[in-house]
Write a protein that holds these residues in place. Sequence first.
Motif, PDB file in Angstrom:
ATOM      1  N   PHE A 269       2.391   3.858  -6.842  1.00  0.00           N
ATOM      2  CA  PHE A 269       1.130   3.833  -7.576  1.00  0.00           C
ATOM      3  C   PHE A 269      -0.082   3.626  -6.665  1.00  0.00           C
ATOM      4  O   PHE A 269      -1.219   3.745  -7.110  1.00  0.00           O
ATOM      5  CB  PHE A 269       1.134   2.690  -8.606  1.00  0.00           C
ATOM      6  N   ALA A 270       0.133   3.309  -5.403  1.00  0.00           N
ATOM      7  CA  ALA A 270      -0.942   2.814  -4.535  1.00  0.00           C
ATOM      8  C   ALA A 270      -2.121   3.785  -4.433  1.00  0.00           C
ATOM      9  O   ALA A 270      -3.275   3.352  -4.500  1.00  0.00           O
ATOM     10  CB  ALA A 270      -0.404   2.479  -3.151  1.00  0.00           C
ATOM     11  N   GLN A 271      -1.888   5.061  -4.260  1.00  0.00           N
ATOM     12  CA  GLN A 271      -2.995   6.013  -4.125  1.00  0.00           C
ATOM     13  C   GLN A 271      -3.785   6.117  -5.426  1.00  0.00           C
ATOM     14  O   GLN A 271      -5.006   6.143  -5.413  1.00  0.00           O
ATOM     15  CB  GLN A 271      -2.500   7.396  -3.696  1.00  0.00           C
ATOM     16  N   ARG A 272      -3.084   6.126  -6.559  1.00  0.00           N
ATOM     17  CA  ARG A 272      -3.790   6.219  -7.842  1.00  0.00           C
ATOM     18  C   ARG A 272      -4.639   4.988  -8.099  1.00  0.00           C
ATOM     19  O   ARG A 272      -5.763   5.098  -8.576  1.00  0.00           O
ATOM     20  CB  ARG A 272      -2.802   6.435  -8.983  1.00  0.00           C
ATOM     21  N   ILE A 273      -4.119   3.818  -7.783  1.00  0.00           N
ATOM     22  CA  ILE A 273      -4.898   2.603  -8.044  1.00  0.00           C
ATOM     23  C   ILE A 273      -6.050   2.480  -7.048  1.00  0.00           C
ATOM     24  O   ILE A 273      -7.108   1.981  -7.380  1.00  0.00           O
ATOM     25  CB  ILE A 273      -4.015   1.335  -8.088  1.00  0.00           C
TER      26      ILE A 273
ATOM     27  N   SER B 255       0.825  -1.209   0.000  1.00  0.00           N
ATOM     28  CA  SER B 255       0.000   0.000   0.000  1.00  0.00           C
ATOM     29  C   SER B 255       0.859   1.259   0.000  1.00  0.00           C
ATOM     30  O   SER B 255       0.338   2.353  -0.185  1.00  0.00           O
ATOM     31  CB  SER B 255      -0.925  -0.001   1.217  1.00  0.00           C
ATOM     32  N   ARG B 256       2.171   1.131   0.170  1.00  0.00           N
ATOM     33  CA  ARG B 256       3.083   2.281   0.159  1.00  0.00           C
ATOM     34  C   ARG B 256       3.811   2.439  -1.165  1.00  0.00           C
ATOM     35  O   ARG B 256       4.623   3.345  -1.326  1.00  0.00           O
ATOM     36  CB  ARG B 256       4.119   2.145   1.292  1.00  0.00           C
TER      37      ARG B 256
END
Length: 147
Positions: free
Chosen positions: A41-45, A37-38
């Motif tokens: 790309f994690a926030q975009r996905i 989760s870090r």
Amino acid sequence: MSNENFKFISFESGLERIAHARKELGLTEQNTTVLTSRDPFAQRIRESLSIRKLPAGFQKWQLPFALTGKGAQFFISVAQAGAGVEEHLHEEGDGIRVIVSGSIEYAGLELTAGDWMFIPQNVPYAFNAGKYGATMFYCYACCCVPN
């Protein structure tokens, strides 16, 4: 309460959602690298895999992977204090919900951080978030994305 308000996309359609979101970000095929989760790309996905049709007071997103074999898809959900999910069932498969923080009230029980509930296929259930809200992790042998 009728299950009509809770019609979900198929398991295969859930896998397609994951594949599409991963492809948009240029990620390799599933299960070829460790993901966290870090990761950059994690926030975009997370935004790409957000679930839009939810009861008031809920946020939910699908995680960008699934288990192979018999298959399972994963979700995180955050509920505001008192937010509720009306009675519904999952026609396509079983599920498990783990309370990460806060609490939910189900059938007269308060489930708190570390507690879990197994939801058999085709068995109706409903719940409400507790007085401090709740964060939950879900694992489904179906796809819990409203159609």
